[in-house]
Design an enzyme around this catalytic site. Structure first.
Site, mmCIF file in Angstrom:
data_model
loop_
_atom_site.group_PDB
_atom_site.id
_atom_site.type_symbol
_atom_site.label_atom_id
_atom_site.label_comp_id
_atom_site.label_asym_id
_atom_site.label_seq_id
_atom_site.Cartn_x
_atom_site.Cartn_y
_atom_site.Cartn_z
ATOM 1 N N CYS A 15 0.832 -1.202 0.000
ATOM 2 C CA CYS A 15 0.000 0.000 0.000
ATOM 3 C C CYS A 15 0.867 1.252 0.000
ATOM 4 C CB CYS A 15 -0.900 -0.030 1.238
ATOM 5 S SG CYS A 15 -1.831 1.478 1.450
ATOM 6 N N CYS A 33 -0.294 4.021 2.380
ATOM 7 C CA CYS A 33 0.001 3.779 3.800
ATOM 8 C C CYS A 33 1.487 3.963 4.096
ATOM 9 C CB CYS A 33 -0.350 2.349 4.207
ATOM 10 S SG CYS A 33 -1.831 1.709 3.477
ATOM 11 N N ASP A 34 2.342 3.436 3.228
ATOM 12 C CA ASP A 34 3.769 3.327 3.582
ATOM 13 C C ASP A 34 4.688 4.204 2.747
ATOM 14 O OD1 ASP A 34 3.013 1.411 5.416
ATOM 15 O OD2 ASP A 34 3.312 -0.250 4.029
#
Ligand code: NAP
Length: 315
Positions: free
Chosen positions: A136, A139-140
């Site tokens: 993701c 997200c990261d």
């Protein structure tokens, strides 16, 4: 919970589940929606959403919040609980939905279970997940500011996330196993004109090695079979695996029929082969998996559940 038999249990709090909760509330069904974690499903992992009608440039988290608030505003009952099994008693036709906290009994179930990221299958993928390998970008991505990232995949997700990562990383190398990407042409053009982005066609990642963090990546040229090991400073690069998703259907066991790719076969009312069990959203066989189609599935499924229960339906 107790011995109460509800009209409906909705499993999943993504757009399909929340839309089903909205429609179930409007049909006055006694329903509960069970979510494994915060509402929104895959939506919350999406930064900017540009194709949800009427809300250009909205963000996934905001849209999820709005759907949840709308459902609760209409009286929907949402619970955070992990479903562990779904069964149906042949004689009574009642479903038992077991969770980490107990068992719900219901006349109908809508499973809106969504899909999870598919693994690419290279050596070291599991070992480095969460410390160099991610599924993701939203997200990261921030962990890779000014670092080199490899994106595996040639679909719309890989293309969109690569464009997102190019705003953060120093370099983005997209690794595509075939000689072309299957992403929309407009996205591929944008990638081709982004100077931070390099696309390596006919290439696969075969291994990632390192210490605590990755320090080498082995690539295979799929045309010649040649392997090439690239060594980097430990922790100086990351790998984003964006090779599609696979449906989450294990909970449904033999209650449903699946196609050759594992997606649940439903009719256009979202009905499965088990009476009273409906499947909505990305886990079912369908031509387009988007938030808008998931929301539409949820609406249809709740309406079908109301009809199954002999209640008046919207529309
Ligand atoms: P996808 O369209 O299924 O594409 C998966 C990509 O990963 C393909 O290029 C595939 O290669 C490659 N791949 C699969 N397994 C691999 C492996 N083991 N190793 C290396 N590469 C592998 O998946 P997606 O991009 O996640 O999209 C899923 C769905 O959501 C699609 O319908 C997509 O259109 C939709 N979506 C839409 C938008 C949008 O409209 N803005 C954004 C994101 C996603 P092959 O081509 O060789 O199979």
């Amino acid at each position: 919970m107790s011995d109460t038999v509800r009209d409906l249990v909705i499993i999943g709090g993504g757009p399909a589940g929340l839309s089903a909760a909205i429609y179930a509330s409007r049909s006055m069904l006694d329903a509960v929606t069970l979510e494994r974690e915060a509402s929104g499903g895959q939506m919350v992992l999406t930064g900017e959403i540009d194709n949800y009608p009427g809300l250009p440039g909205t963000d996934g988290y905001g849209l999820a919040e709005a759907m949840r608030a709308q459902a609760e505003g209409l009286g929907a009952h949402l619970e955070m609980d992990l479903v562990t099994s779904v069964g149906r008693d042949e004689a009574s036709g009642l479903f038992s939905v077991s969770t980490s906290t107990g068992v719900y009994q219901a006349k109908c179930v809508i499973a809106a279970l969504g899909a999870r990221p598919r693994r690419a299958g290279f050596e070291g993928e599991e070992e480095f997940t969460g410390r160099g390998v991610s599924y993701c970008a939203t997200c990261d991505g921030m962990f890779y500011r000014n670092k080199h990232v490899f994106v595996i995949g040639g679909g719309n997700s890989a293309a969109e996330e690569a464009l997102f990562l190019a705003r953060i990383a120093s370099k983005v190398t997209i690794v595509v196993r075939r000689d072309h990407m299957r992403a929309q042409t407009a996205l591929v053009r944008r990638l081709e004109s982004d100077e931070k982005v390099e696309i390596r066609y006919q290439t696969s990642v075969v291994a990632v090695e390192g210490g605590r963090l990755p320090s080498s990546i082995t690539l295979r040229d799929n045309a010649t079979g040649t392997l090439k090991v690239e060594n980097h400073e430990e922790g100086s690069f990351g790998i984003f695996v964006l090779v599609g998703r696979e449906p989450e259907t294990e909970l449904l066991g033999n209650l449903v029929e699946r196609d050759e790719s594992g997606y649940v076969v439903t009719d256009d009312r979202m009905a499965t082969r088990t009476p009273g069990l409906f499947v909505a959203g990305d886990a079912r066989r369908k031509p387009l998996r988007q938030i808008v189609t998931a929301a539409a599935d949820g609406a249809v499924a709740a309406t079908s559940a109301a009809a199954y229960l002999g209640l008046p339906v919207e529309g």
